[in-house]
Design a protein around this motif. Structure first.
Motif, PDB file in Angstrom:
ATOM      1  N   TYR A  33       0.898  -1.289   0.116  1.00 51.02           N
ATOM      2  CA  TYR A  33      -0.068  -0.034  -0.146  1.00 51.02           C
ATOM      3  C   TYR A  33       0.845   1.256  -0.081  1.00 51.02           C
ATOM      4  O   TYR A  33       1.740   1.418   0.786  1.00 51.02           O
ATOM      5  CB  TYR A  33      -0.948  -0.001   1.230  1.00 51.02           C
ATOM      6  CG  TYR A  33      -1.960   1.095   1.235  1.00 51.02           C
ATOM      7  CD1 TYR A  33      -2.935   1.246   0.605  1.00 51.02           C
ATOM      8  CD2 TYR A  33      -1.556   2.309   2.248  1.00 51.02           C
ATOM      9  CE1 TYR A  33      -3.874   2.452   0.317  1.00 51.02           C
ATOM     10  CE2 TYR A  33      -2.294   3.308   2.105  1.00 51.02           C
ATOM     11  CZ  TYR A  33      -3.551   3.311   1.204  1.00 51.02           C
ATOM     12  OH  TYR A  33      -4.332   4.445   1.306  1.00 51.02           O
ATOM     13  N   PRO A  34       0.631   2.379  -0.810  1.00 47.21           N
ATOM     14  CA  PRO A  34      -0.403   2.073  -1.976  1.00 47.21           C
ATOM     15  C   PRO A  34       0.104   1.323  -3.081  1.00 47.21           C
ATOM     16  O   PRO A  34       1.349   1.244  -3.199  1.00 47.21           O
ATOM     17  CB  PRO A  34      -0.707   3.599  -2.311  1.00 47.21           C
ATOM     18  CG  PRO A  34       0.711   4.302  -1.841  1.00 47.21           C
ATOM     19  CD  PRO A  34       1.097   3.570  -0.690  1.00 47.21           C
ATOM     20  N   LEU A  60       0.670  14.988   1.329  1.00 49.37           N
ATOM     21  CA  LEU A  60       1.720  14.055   0.429  1.00 49.37           C
ATOM     22  C   LEU A  60       3.032  14.935   0.878  1.00 49.37           C
ATOM     23  O   LEU A  60       3.256  16.196   0.558  1.00 49.37           O
ATOM     24  CB  LEU A  60       1.594  13.809  -0.844  1.00 49.37           C
ATOM     25  CG  LEU A  60       0.225  13.234  -1.051  1.00 49.37           C
ATOM     26  CD1 LEU A  60      -0.330  13.234  -2.466  1.00 49.37           C
ATOM     27  CD2 LEU A  60       0.151  11.699  -0.763  1.00 49.37           C
ATOM     28  N   SER A  61       4.061  14.096   0.803  1.00 48.16           N
ATOM     29  CA  SER A  61       5.390  14.661   1.036  1.00 48.16           C
ATOM     30  C   SER A  61       6.157  13.698   0.312  1.00 48.16           C
ATOM     31  O   SER A  61       6.118  12.464   0.418  1.00 48.16           O
ATOM     32  CB  SER A  61       5.913  14.914   2.392  1.00 48.16           C
ATOM     33  OG  SER A  61       6.238  13.679   3.119  1.00 48.16           O
ATOM     34  N   ILE A  62       7.342  14.414  -0.364  1.00 44.92           N
ATOM     35  CA  ILE A  62       8.280  13.452  -1.413  1.00 44.92           C
ATOM     36  C   ILE A  62       9.609  14.103  -0.547  1.00 44.92           C
ATOM     37  O   ILE A  62       9.983  15.441  -0.852  1.00 44.92           O
ATOM     38  CB  ILE A  62       8.281  14.054  -2.651  1.00 44.92           C
ATOM     39  CG1 ILE A  62       6.655  13.373  -3.181  1.00 44.92           C
ATOM     40  CG2 ILE A  62       9.343  13.110  -3.363  1.00 44.92           C
ATOM     41  CD1 ILE A  62       6.578  13.686  -4.741  1.00 44.92           C
ATOM     42  N   THR A  63      10.469  13.299  -0.228  1.00 45.60           N
ATOM     43  CA  THR A  63      11.764  13.514   0.222  1.00 45.60           C
ATOM     44  C   THR A  63      12.957  12.976  -0.571  1.00 45.60           C
ATOM     45  O   THR A  63      12.577  11.536  -0.778  1.00 45.60           O
ATOM     46  CB  THR A  63      12.054  13.471   1.629  1.00 45.60           C
ATOM     47  OG1 THR A  63      11.863  12.252   2.006  1.00 45.60           O
ATOM     48  CG2 THR A  63      11.279  14.629   2.437  1.00 45.60           C
ATOM     49  N   LEU A  64      14.051  13.338  -0.862  1.00 47.79           N
ATOM     50  CA  LEU A  64      15.293  12.799  -1.385  1.00 47.79           C
ATOM     51  C   LEU A  64      16.588  12.913  -0.590  1.00 47.79           C
ATOM     52  O   LEU A  64      16.732  13.934  -0.452  1.00 47.79           O
ATOM     53  CB  LEU A  64      15.501  13.183  -2.845  1.00 47.79           C
ATOM     54  CG  LEU A  64      16.394  12.577  -3.481  1.00 47.79           C
ATOM     55  CD1 LEU A  64      16.413  11.118  -3.846  1.00 47.79           C
ATOM     56  CD2 LEU A  64      16.815  13.430  -5.049  1.00 47.79           C
ATOM     57  N   GLU A  65      16.806  12.055   0.031  1.00 49.02           N
ATOM     58  CA  GLU A  65      18.179  11.949   0.857  1.00 49.02           C
ATOM     59  C   GLU A  65      19.321  11.024   0.309  1.00 49.02           C
ATOM     60  O   GLU A  65      18.817   9.731   0.075  1.00 49.02           O
ATOM     61  CB  GLU A  65      17.732  11.573   2.416  1.00 49.02           C
ATOM     62  CG  GLU A  65      18.945  11.720   3.236  1.00 49.02           C
ATOM     63  CD  GLU A  65      18.568  11.399   4.635  1.00 49.02           C
ATOM     64  OE1 GLU A  65      19.676  11.018   5.282  1.00 49.02           O
ATOM     65  OE2 GLU A  65      17.664  11.346   4.939  1.00 49.02           O
ATOM     66  N   VAL A  70      11.678   9.012  -0.656  1.00 48.91           N
ATOM     67  CA  VAL A  70      10.818   8.420   0.013  1.00 48.91           C
ATOM     68  C   VAL A  70       9.493   9.459  -0.013  1.00 48.91           C
ATOM     69  O   VAL A  70       9.510  10.535  -0.106  1.00 48.91           O
ATOM     70  CB  VAL A  70      11.334   8.696   1.604  1.00 48.91           C
ATOM     71  CG1 VAL A  70      10.143   8.123   2.502  1.00 48.91           C
ATOM     72  CG2 VAL A  70      12.470   7.811   1.887  1.00 48.91           C
ATOM     73  N   ILE A  71       8.289   8.477  -0.143  1.00 49.26           N
ATOM     74  CA  ILE A  71       6.956   9.242  -0.481  1.00 49.26           C
ATOM     75  C   ILE A  71       6.174   9.004   0.645  1.00 49.26           C
ATOM     76  O   ILE A  71       6.030   7.813   1.149  1.00 49.26           O
ATOM     77  CB  ILE A  71       6.444   8.680  -1.800  1.00 49.26           C
ATOM     78  CG1 ILE A  71       7.321   9.038  -3.010  1.00 49.26           C
ATOM     79  CG2 ILE A  71       5.118   9.467  -2.125  1.00 49.26           C
ATOM     80  CD1 ILE A  71       7.067   8.479  -4.306  1.00 49.26           C
ATOM     81  N   ARG A  96       6.315   4.952   1.155  1.00 54.62           N
ATOM     82  CA  ARG A  96       7.093   4.319   0.033  1.00 54.62           C
ATOM     83  C   ARG A  96       8.510   4.682  -0.182  1.00 54.62           C
ATOM     84  O   ARG A  96       8.743   5.690  -0.326  1.00 54.62           O
ATOM     85  CB  ARG A  96       6.355   4.164  -1.225  1.00 54.62           C
ATOM     86  CG  ARG A  96       5.178   3.329  -1.186  1.00 54.62           C
ATOM     87  CD  ARG A  96       5.603   1.704  -1.817  1.00 54.62           C
ATOM     88  NE  ARG A  96       4.294   1.107  -2.070  1.00 54.62           N
ATOM     89  CZ  ARG A  96       4.538  -0.047  -2.085  1.00 54.62           C
ATOM     90  NH1 ARG A  96       5.526  -0.813  -1.987  1.00 54.62           N
ATOM     91  NH2 ARG A  96       3.453  -0.748  -2.253  1.00 54.62           N
ATOM     92  N   SER A  97       9.443   3.550  -0.360  1.00 50.32           N
ATOM     93  CA  SER A  97      10.844   4.014  -0.539  1.00 50.32           C
ATOM     94  C   SER A  97      11.214   3.507  -1.774  1.00 50.32           C
ATOM     95  O   SER A  97      11.040   2.434  -2.329  1.00 50.32           O
ATOM     96  CB  SER A  97      11.763   3.678   0.698  1.00 50.32           C
ATOM     97  OG  SER A  97      11.104   3.998   1.824  1.00 50.32           O
TER      98      SER A  97
END
Length: 137
Positions: A33-34, A60-65, A70-71, A96-97
């Motif tokens: 999920y999802p 919703l958040s979107i990060t990039l490390e 990662v969503i 979700r990664s």
């Protein structure tokens, strides 16, 4: 006979982190999920699409490390005073990664018809030929 790991092969110098990366990626995909799709949209372009019906843009958040995309989705609890006769639509949070290869960057994201589209571009590195001088002695 001992098991030879990918990182210990003599021809794969500097790839010792690849095996750990594969294991981490496999763990990140646990659960369903999802649901999501990954498309190859062009020679150097990709698109990740997640089904996020019911989530507002600000939930919703979107990060990039480094190379980890990662969503996350977290719906606000607005059930105060509501009486459900049947509740079949889950309001649950998710994470979700995705591990991106070196040179892959996020070029944009948008929500459209309950789907979150995250576009990725792979930059093509220039071919570099370097001559190494051999010292004497």
């Amino acid at each position: 006979m001992s098991k030879m790991t990918l990182g210990s092969h003599p021809f794969l110098l500097g790839f010792d982190q690849l095996e750990r990366l594969v294991e981490r990626t496999a763990k990140a995909d646990a659960g369903g999920y999802p649901p999501y799709n990954i498309e190859h949209t062009d020679e150097n372009s990709y698109r990740i699409t997640l089904a996020v019906a019911g989530f507002a843009d600000e939930e919703l958040s979107i990060t990039l490390e480094n190379t980890q995309l990662v969503i996350r989705g977290r719906q606000s609890d607005d059930d105060q005073g509501r009486v459900f006769l049947h509740r079949g639509i889950a309001a649950r949070q998710f994470q979700r990664s995705f591990v991106l290869a070196d040179g892959v960057e996020v070029s944009g994201a948008k929500v459209e018809n309950g789907l979150l589209h995250v576009d990725l571009e792979r930059s093509v590195p220039e071919t570099v030929v370097q001559e190494i001088k051999i010292r004497k002695g």
